[in-house]
Write an enzyme that holds these catalytic residues in place. Sequence first.
Site, PDB file in Angstrom:
ATOM      1  N   ARG A 192     -48.040  -3.431  15.224  1.00  0.00           N
ATOM      2  CA  ARG A 192     -49.354  -4.077  15.144  1.00  0.00           C
ATOM      3  C   ARG A 192     -49.286  -5.564  14.850  1.00  0.00           C
ATOM      4  O   ARG A 192     -50.042  -6.350  15.423  1.00  0.00           O
ATOM      5  CB  ARG A 192     -50.181  -3.363  14.083  1.00  0.00           C
TER       6      ARG A 192
ATOM      7  N   HIS B 290     -55.194  -5.333  12.425  1.00  0.00           N
ATOM      8  CA  HIS B 290     -55.059  -4.433  13.573  1.00  0.00           C
ATOM      9  C   HIS B 290     -55.348  -5.212  14.848  1.00  0.00           C
ATOM     10  O   HIS B 290     -56.336  -5.938  14.913  1.00  0.00           O
ATOM     11  CB  HIS B 290     -56.020  -3.254  13.441  1.00  0.00           C
TER      12      HIS B 290
ATOM     13  N   GLU C 156     -52.938   4.579   0.239  1.00  0.00           N
ATOM     14  CA  GLU C 156     -52.936   3.159   0.595  1.00  0.00           C
ATOM     15  C   GLU C 156     -52.912   2.253  -0.633  1.00  0.00           C
ATOM     16  O   GLU C 156     -52.419   1.115  -0.564  1.00  0.00           O
ATOM     17  CB  GLU C 156     -54.164   2.826   1.462  1.00  0.00           C
TER      18      GLU C 156
ATOM     19  N   GLY D 240     -61.532  10.111  -3.268  1.00  0.00           N
ATOM     20  CA  GLY D 240     -61.581  11.403  -2.580  1.00  0.00           C
ATOM     21  C   GLY D 240     -61.215  11.301  -1.123  1.00  0.00           C
ATOM     22  O   GLY D 240     -61.729  12.033  -0.291  1.00  0.00           O
TER      23      GLY D 240
END
Lengths: 273, 278, 638
Positions: free
Chosen positions: C297, C236, C424, C11
């Site tokens: 990144r 990251h 993703e 969700g």
Amino acid sequence: MSAQPSASRTPPIAGRRIRIKVKRADGPGKPSRWEEFEVQPEPNANIISVLQQIAANPVTAEGDHTSPVAWDSGCLEEVCGACTMVINGRVRQSCSCLIDDIAPAPGDVITLEPMEKFPVVRDLWVDRARLFHNLKRVKAWVPIDGTYSLGHGPTESAAQQAVRYVLSTCMSCGCCLEACPQFTLEDDETRWDTTFIGAHAISQARLFNMHETGRQTKADRLDALLGPGGVSDCGNAQNCVKVCPKEIPLTESIAAIGRATTLHAIAQWFSGR
Amino acid sequence: MSTRQGFLERRYFLLRRLHSLTGIVPIGLFLIMHLTTNSSIVWGMMNKRADHSAHAVSERGVATFQEEVNWINGLPAILLIEIVLWLSIAFHAVFGVYYARTGRFNTDRYRYQDNWRYMLQRITGYIALLFIFYHVATLRWGWSWLVPGGTTWDHAYASSTLAAALRGSADGNVTIGGVLVSLFYVLGVTSSVFHFANGLWTAAITWGITISVQAQRRWGMVCLGLGTGLMAMAWASIIGFATLDPRKAQIVEERMLGTHAPPAPEATPPPAESPPEP
Amino acid sequence: MMQHRVIVVGGGLAGLAATIRIAEAGLPVDLFSMVPVKRSHSVCAQGGINACNEVARQQGYSEYQHFDETVYGGDFLADQPPVLEMANFAPRVIDLLDRMGVPFNRTPEGRRDLRLFGGSLFKRTHFSGATTGQQLMYALDEQTRRYEAEGKVHKYEFWEFLWPVIIDGRCVGIVAQDMRTMQIRAFRADAVVIATGGCGLVFGKSTNSIMCTGGAAARCYQAGVWYANPEMIQVHPTAIPGADKCRLMSESARGEGGRVWVPRKKGDTRPPREIPEAERYYFLEERYPKYGNLVPRDIATREIFDICVSHGLGVGGERVVYLDLTHKDPDYLTRKLGGILEIYEKFVGEDPRKVPMKIFPAVHYSMGGLWTTYTRGRYNPPEPAPEHKAGMAPPVSCEPGAGIAQGAPDNMMTNIRGLYAFGEVNFAYHGANRLGANALLNCIFDGIYNGVSVVNFIRDDVPSRQPAESLPPAPFTDAVEREEAKVRRLIETARTGADAQLSPYQIGKELGDEMTAACTVVKSGPRLEQCLVRLDELKSRYTQVQLADAAAWSNQSVSYARAVGDMLILAEIIARASLMRRESRGAHYRTDFPDRHDDEFMKTTVCAFSAQGHDISYRPVDAGLVRPRARTYGKTEG
């Protein structure tokens, strides 16, 4: 990494052992009991990391083996709202509750309890379905015409955006409801529509009433808030705004909806509805 | 929500707003008037117009209060006004108790000033309800069996009979019962005034008059000021009546009724209006 | 007539966008999530969402350049057509979100404001404070609630996806478990959309939420769905190291002017503000004069790692560098970055408006994921185009359908018919490295654009002839029984005084430590071999896992222990694929193979699960639109 302690904080003592008292229950309606754990928090630890420690080695301070404590969590950076619980008697997110702040000395005790305004699932885990249900009561959405490409949305002043943004950061954590003396535990789902809706939903109604498209269903939202459990059930204790982790001006929202409902009701009365 | 709702559900908002409104008009307004009247026992001492029937400064208070009472009793349709007031109080009380019972105090956990006031608003509401009932029953409906000393209030002898009730005896001697009644009065009027002033503050939020925190704070200062003033009047009234000697007061009252011989002229100070003897 | 149904698992942004699009088309949706959907991990996204816009366009930018940047940023590992479609469609996504009421930051004129983000020289990132993901999530959550109130969506919250029910290569439903009652049930569906996000927890402490174990993807993988590019894990560059997780410090901090530096002198103990400008080493600005602090990144991460680990220049000798915003106006910062500055203040106890933040890289995103396919669109140039420069006319219009055919039933479908992967959890858009603010776009684009593909699949393909509802019950009851047996086995291991070494939490922790050490910023052949040995050891320990909770109600240990088993599987393909990819590309950096080898490795790693183990092979990348070029971001040597 060791953070510079802020000025207000008592410097925590490294390597100290502290006690965590947890109010546990095996399931809904089951009797609750207290269990105490002794832990050695890492530097910069929060309640979550301490509960993780306990989960990995669930032994009480008395040396008894027990089951890992059940609790709800998600993002761990105070943006999802999942890990809300009552810590030392005050509702807040457990992820942003740093041990160094609330238990800086050896032997300090931290008490953890589930929120009491929602039914317990197990231990510290509660079911906040009612909170989301209440968002349906006020139609907390913009009634768009669907997801087809129909051009951009309404332009909006930076000032209004600033107000809406803050209202829109509500993560439905339930702190405002837990601290509200007018919002009480209600197991009976059939009564959810007529018991106090709570500050968060009133504030969301304001948020959507402010939006140019959202305004089209303003009357529906206000109608919902006129009835039993609506905005007039607010008792103005104003705890909501003080415990809101996102510092949402909930009491201003309540007053704004108070004004809107007043005007709405007068207009309705004169228009003969 | 189901379409078949009872009257309470359909008219919920109206009832809530009426509950809020009745607290201000007529009840709050009457409270202001009533306390103004009652405190005339004190501020009346400065009322030079009362001098025609009063001789000592303290007597001016008694006289002024009597005049106020007489004025009220002379209002047209006084019974109608009273009934409207009683009905308003009954409505405000019944719904107030009903609403208050929907909440659960939590000041033990959330020790914020606003939360204390939330609790006090409800507690003072209960106290005020009891007090007002006692007050009206004993002084207006004459349920003298509830009064230590069994005295009744008489509007023609407003100060003296009130002082007698607060002192617990008709002859003005202070009894334990009287002290208890006086203390109950202190508690009752204090609660009523707090309930009104705080209610006025929350009403502004409820009706959406004060929205921003700043506006709520400003209006809070106004309500605090009003509350302080009313509180001063309320306490002044009680102290004024409780320290009043009913026998002396009665003399003034009888003089005003014309049933008591005026005191000897030498005891009377010259009326202020009359110029000094040349 | 039989009613068709769609199941969406997850969700977050992708799952909700798909739910809304499919429900809107008239198909009822059963939405499954381990958490109330509003609490999904997408709320953690901070910086913004990319899309070409009028201002950038008039400065010479275009949707096509957004596509070019994304492909270049991903080091040419992504199949290019879906990326083109996503970039072309991006402005429509923003408009839609705008209509839904997302409080995007505004210009003085009331238009949507923009900020600079990594990998671009144009302002093309739309944002809502510094909690853009949260705001987009809430907008979609609200629309989903609207459909839920209308009865078009049924939510199963606190339900965990356990297994896809697959019959003859077609997915016809799922098995799921209620995390509270522990009830296990099968649900039928004519199509299943997996939108369960990444697998950060494989690495222990990451920027991910607690439920991002990759469990759902691993279960699909074990059920026969291919998994692609598992080795592409984004670390990251800027996160706040913590005891329980690493909290993201958004790239927008650099987009709004944040500068990364360390003291030039090793072991400099002075407080940061007392170190004069000349004695500060702004290593990103010095090494990459063109992009400065806004290099992609993977590059920023490797440079920070290099400064701290290879040069020992980390602040106070520790593995942290400064991310400095103190030169900016505090009010401006609060307005643009309030949310993330608060996070730093709350969790570290210092005000980043006054003191430079201390940050270090942390595992953040999985570019790899379930393998998906698509139908190519109308843009098929005879020759791949060279690098697109600002101001050049885009070779293709941005009407939908240029990259991938709009509504083609196989868009973002896995190798299992009727089983889709959105967001993703798929591998489709970011190649070897994802550019900042492209993830939110990817999720919503998948849901809105490819949600139609799910609908068309049901209306035109197998389900229209043979609805899932008409199938015999046996495969469903069998699947339930298999899952019940797994749970029973786990619960039977529970005992008081369980061996701490065999606790799922201990195994999970050791797994995370090992994976972070071997499979993140810098990898090498020998270390990866060692990692695989270590994983074998953990796997054998896992076979004897012991729970400390035998409860048949709301047993979180069961759920976690099950996920540890799945994470071990993912860890193994991550390490194995890392070892096999003997080159460096994007986020995948091998010290023993520091260069990119397009001939051999401009290919998608595809893992297929079998009883014998992992079958890893390579498929060519669809690079027919843009010609690969060296990815340097203008680095200066020396």
